[in-house]
Scaffold this motif. Structure first.
Motif, PDB file in Angstrom:
ATOM      1  N   PRO A 199       0.809  -1.230   0.000  1.00 25.01           N
ATOM      2  CA  PRO A 199       0.000   0.000   0.000  1.00 25.01           C
ATOM      3  C   PRO A 199       0.842   1.280   0.000  1.00 25.01           C
ATOM      4  O   PRO A 199       0.391   2.304  -0.505  1.00 25.01           O
ATOM      5  CB  PRO A 199      -0.813  -0.083   1.291  1.00 25.01           C
ATOM      6  N   ILE A 211      -4.840  -5.161  -0.932  1.00 22.60           N
ATOM      7  CA  ILE A 211      -5.974  -4.863  -0.046  1.00 22.60           C
ATOM      8  C   ILE A 211      -6.166  -6.027   0.909  1.00 22.60           C
ATOM      9  O   ILE A 211      -6.363  -5.865   2.110  1.00 22.60           O
ATOM     10  CB  ILE A 211      -7.281  -4.711  -0.871  1.00 22.60           C
ATOM     11  N   SER A 215      -7.497  -6.255   4.921  1.00 21.59           N
ATOM     12  CA  SER A 215      -8.901  -6.470   5.254  1.00 21.59           C
ATOM     13  C   SER A 215      -9.052  -7.807   5.989  1.00 21.59           C
ATOM     14  O   SER A 215      -9.808  -7.917   6.952  1.00 21.59           O
ATOM     15  CB  SER A 215      -9.778  -6.411   4.006  1.00 21.59           C
ATOM     16  N   LEU A 314     -13.113 -11.162   1.119  1.00 18.69           N
ATOM     17  CA  LEU A 314     -13.652 -10.809   2.426  1.00 18.69           C
ATOM     18  C   LEU A 314     -14.961 -11.549   2.710  1.00 18.69           C
ATOM     19  O   LEU A 314     -15.176 -12.057   3.817  1.00 18.69           O
ATOM     20  CB  LEU A 314     -13.854  -9.289   2.478  1.00 18.69           C
ATOM     21  N   ILE A 381     -13.826  -2.607  -4.011  1.00 19.78           N
ATOM     22  CA  ILE A 381     -13.865  -2.708  -2.555  1.00 19.78           C
ATOM     23  C   ILE A 381     -14.770  -1.650  -1.942  1.00 19.78           C
ATOM     24  O   ILE A 381     -15.383  -1.869  -0.904  1.00 19.78           O
ATOM     25  CB  ILE A 381     -12.435  -2.643  -1.960  1.00 19.78           C
ATOM     26  N   PHE A 382     -14.903  -0.486  -2.588  1.00 21.62           N
ATOM     27  CA  PHE A 382     -15.730   0.556  -1.977  1.00 21.62           C
ATOM     28  C   PHE A 382     -17.209   0.249  -2.051  1.00 21.62           C
ATOM     29  O   PHE A 382     -17.993   0.788  -1.286  1.00 21.62           O
ATOM     30  CB  PHE A 382     -15.393   1.935  -2.537  1.00 21.62           C
ATOM     31  N   LEU A 384     -18.276  -2.475  -1.158  1.00 27.51           N
ATOM     32  CA  LEU A 384     -18.439  -3.187   0.108  1.00 27.51           C
ATOM     33  C   LEU A 384     -18.371  -2.206   1.274  1.00 27.51           C
ATOM     34  O   LEU A 384     -19.163  -2.277   2.213  1.00 27.51           O
ATOM     35  CB  LEU A 384     -17.336  -4.246   0.227  1.00 27.51           C
ATOM     36  N   ALA A 385     -17.421  -1.276   1.213  1.00 28.25           N
ATOM     37  CA  ALA A 385     -17.274  -0.310   2.300  1.00 28.25           C
ATOM     38  C   ALA A 385     -18.512   0.579   2.405  1.00 28.25           C
ATOM     39  O   ALA A 385     -18.870   1.022   3.488  1.00 28.25           O
ATOM     40  CB  ALA A 385     -16.018   0.536   2.097  1.00 28.25           C
TER      41      ALA A 385
ATOM     42  N   ALA B 166     -13.540  -3.880   5.421  1.00 25.64           N
ATOM     43  CA  ALA B 166     -13.674  -3.358   4.054  1.00 25.64           C
ATOM     44  C   ALA B 166     -13.144  -1.926   3.964  1.00 25.64           C
ATOM     45  O   ALA B 166     -12.496  -1.555   2.979  1.00 25.64           O
ATOM     46  CB  ALA B 166     -15.143  -3.401   3.610  1.00 25.64           C
ATOM     47  N   GLU B 167     -13.397  -1.123   4.998  1.00 28.24           N
ATOM     48  CA  GLU B 167     -12.928   0.266   5.006  1.00 28.24           C
ATOM     49  C   GLU B 167     -11.397   0.297   5.038  1.00 28.24           C
ATOM     50  O   GLU B 167     -10.757   1.087   4.338  1.00 28.24           O
ATOM     51  CB  GLU B 167     -13.484   1.003   6.229  1.00 28.24           C
ATOM     52  N   ILE B 168     -10.817  -0.559   5.852  1.00 31.77           N
ATOM     53  CA  ILE B 168      -9.357  -0.597   5.965  1.00 31.77           C
ATOM     54  C   ILE B 168      -8.741  -1.018   4.629  1.00 31.77           C
ATOM     55  O   ILE B 168      -7.812  -0.380   4.126  1.00 31.77           O
ATOM     56  CB  ILE B 168      -8.950  -1.559   7.113  1.00 31.77           C
ATOM     57  N   GLY B 169      -9.288  -2.077   4.040  1.00 29.45           N
ATOM     58  CA  GLY B 169      -8.780  -2.528   2.742  1.00 29.45           C
ATOM     59  C   GLY B 169      -8.921  -1.444   1.688  1.00 29.45           C
ATOM     60  O   GLY B 169      -8.004  -1.190   0.899  1.00 29.45           O
ATOM     61  N   GLY B 170     -10.070  -0.787   1.661  1.00 36.38           N
ATOM     62  CA  GLY B 170     -10.334   0.234   0.653  1.00 36.38           C
ATOM     63  C   GLY B 170      -9.365   1.401   0.754  1.00 36.38           C
ATOM     64  O   GLY B 170      -8.837   1.878  -0.258  1.00 36.38           O
ATOM     65  N   LEU B 172      -6.357   1.417   2.082  1.00 36.91           N
ATOM     66  CA  LEU B 172      -5.005   1.011   1.705  1.00 36.91           C
ATOM     67  C   LEU B 172      -4.884   0.866   0.183  1.00 36.91           C
ATOM     68  O   LEU B 172      -3.829   1.153  -0.385  1.00 36.91           O
ATOM     69  CB  LEU B 172      -4.617  -0.265   2.455  1.00 36.91           C
TER      70      LEU B 172
END
Lengths: 412, 412
Positions: A199, A211, A215, A314, A381-382, A384-385, B166-170, B172
């Motif tokens: 990252p 990622i 995650s 995830l 991924i967003f 999901l976020a 998911a927020e952490i992965g996104g 990064l």
């Protein structure tokens, strides 16, 4: 091309996986009860004593011998002389004589002789020494008797339970200050793929940042595991083999997210086959996202190959890695997975024979929760976020219609 | 006797409480993104770049110009010469010429000129230099274009969200290595009552061990707060006042569990009235367990007086203390409270006009979850520890019948 064995439905895949894991022997450690929040208990907790330790009033009122109140009513009150008051935190150091009453507070110790309490609101002070009762009570009414919650020798919490606020409070009520809990298992996490970079690096054309390591680490930590990251392996058999073998040796469980290309996925399964017996049990699950999931048990340790797409990784980890982690910790008491019923806002297509999970945004409307699908591709991924739940489309459905009541899996 | 003001329904009580809290000014701290699991984000995260940074294939297959595949079918395949392969993690350093195709893997960078990918399973190698296509694709099919997930300047995660996997992965994925999050607020917890002794002591007749300090501590910690225990105050105004004032000064929020007797509850409210304006907002909630709840805001800080019974204290804290804690941390994005629909196994009586919560044991039967009520008196903490949900009986119901579909609130 990856050779998928028969694609299994999700529950069957999970059962096959977990049933092939050996009986867990989690490492125990003595934990202060107040520090055990979220940990898995590894011993049956047997009560050493009565709880409550003495009979107590559950209301503010007057302790009586129930028979003395029989027939009391608004029109025909019963009058009893008041002979004392039970002080809080003190023994009731007198006996209640027949035909008498005494003042008692919620939690106060019931004096000997008394077998019920009349609530204050059903009484009136007739004179300084006499109470008027407007209601009769049955023996046992408004009291909790010694040992009614727990008796010595009762198993109050079973081994395999997850400790939470009520468990912690309950054990401290019994004076149990330490418990044996499972040490957090060490879960090795490895990302692979020539296109993946850390990252902190700036991606060049064709590269994307890792990622999945992070995650998955967050997910594992949330459920009580300890994650150890092994970085990013290139799409090259020797290197992948070297890192996977080291991680497998050092950890209690291994999760590898494949680079997204088919050739990388093949490498992952090739290495997993070398790690031990029985090896790969499930190669492909009838689910979307997450079809190319690999579930293996190698020399007693769970090994999971996840798709490289971060949403798939995830979602699939929550279905398979978490139950394996909990198995390793000796968790046997099941926790229901939180599912919310909501009304779907849009039509959602799907393919029969495959279970689909689609990120949704849940919001509370006047008549209950609504679920708004967030359409996505599994590398977004967003999506999901931005979501706060996963809409489940059962394998036997051909899509779902707007207005339908649907099941949404909540994130924990 | 405690003077209950008008008893408010739960939601109205909560709204009154939260609306009287000032706009939160949580203390911020810079947190490494990978360490932010469970914390409340205090800044809008704006993407500095495109995600994905380049157009990628979402499948293994052949990159094409979609128009070149028009009309392709099993009976009338289209043939295209193959002019290369996109290596993973490398730029596609060639352009796809009209009438040509190239091999591409999932996640591979789409070469210039190509606008779609045909899945491998819809193709066949006709000769070493030629691919047979059995299916046409539309432009955009099986690819994710640069910036399709996120564009520069997009708010990808809003301030007030709770960070999760998911927020952490996104973050990064966007190279965002640090974020501003809320410092855990300090929540003072005080038990009171002459009958309460510390867990390490042996109760004498009339005494019981403190449960509430520890169950509430565990609850507060679980939701991201920091708990500071102030021990046990006696049923004595001066001492209670001294300890409560100190805790109020030192903490961001104060929770006092009253000794169970009415006189102690009175002491608590007397002291709360001295702590600041506007003071007590709710004194009594139309709920069971937990009627004698006190909700106050004193000089901008939330102060909660909970019933002394451990089951009531914990249930009520989950309804009122947690939302107040989340408000203090600046959480604005709501998380749906997990509620499961289950079939009730027994008749449960209740009183109209009051919302009841009853611990239940949830178990999965063939046709879904069943909820078995655990009948309890509110001082029986193990009834709560044995349960895995709380059955809700709405205020307008006169009990619920066996076989009915009911709402069960899950513990987190």
């Amino acid at each position: 091309m990856p050779q998928f064995l028969e694609l299994l439905p999700r529950q069957e895949a999970l059962d096959t996986f977990i049933h092939n894991l050996p009986i867990p022997h989690p490492k125990m450690e003595q934990t202060r009860t107040i520090d055990s929040n979220g940990r898995i208990l590894l011993e049956d907790i047997i009560s050493p004593e009565l709880s409550p330790p003495f009979s107590r009033s559950t209301v503010d009122g007057y302790a009586v011998i129930a028979a003395d109140t029989f027939g009391a009513s608004d029109s025909m009150p019963v009058y009893l002389p008041v002979t004392g008051e039970v002080a809080m935190g003190k023994p009731a150091d007198f006996s209640l004589l027949p035909g008498c009453t005494c003042l008692i507070h919620t939690g106060g110790m019931l004096p000997e002789g008394a077998d019920a309490v009349v609530m204050l609101e059903d009484t009136q002070i007739a004179s300084p020494n006499e109470i008027e009762f407007f209601k009769s009570v049955a023996a046992g009414e408004n009291i909790i008797t010694a040992g009614e919650d727990v008796r010595p020798g009762d198993v109050v919490i079973k081994a395999g339970s997850r400790m939470g606020p009520a468990e912690i409070g309950g054990l401290l009520a019994l004076g149990i200050l330490d418990v044996m809990t499972a040490q957090p298992p060490l879960v090795g996490i490895l990302s692979s793929g020539d296109e993946i970079i850390p990252p902190q690096c700036q991606p060049q054309p064709g590269q994307i940042r890792d990622i999945n390591s992070y995650s998955l680490q967050a997910l594992i930590q949330r459920y009580g595991g300890q994650a150890k990251l092994y970085g990013i392996a290139p799409d090259e058999l020797d290197a992948l083999e070297r890192i996977m073998k080291r991680a497998f040796e050092e950890c209690d469980m291994l999760i590898v997210t494949a680079g997204s290309s088919a050739s990388t996925r093949d490498l992952t399964s090739t290495v997993i086959r070398q790690l031990g017996k029985p090896g790969i049990l499930v190669h492909g699950v009838r689910i979307r996202p997450g079809k190319p999931t690999i579930l293996a048990v190698c020399d007693g340790k769970p090994v999971i190959g996840l798709p490289g797409n971060p949403v798939s990784a995830l979602v699939i980890a929550s279905f398979f890695a978490i139950p394996a982690l909990e198995h390793l910790m000796g968790k046997t008491q099941t926790t229901p997975r939180p599912v919310l019923k909501a009304e779907l806002t849009l039509n959602v297509p799907s393919v029969t024979g495959r279970e689909d999970f689609i990120p949704v945004h849940l919001f509370l409307a006047k008549d209950g929760y609504k679920a708004e699908p967030i359409f996505f591709k599994s590398n977004m991924i967003f999506s999901l976020a931005r979501s706060n739940g996963l809409l489940r489309i059962p394998a036997d459905a051909v899509g779902l219609s707007a207005g339908e009541s649907v099941e949404v899996y909540l994130y924990l």
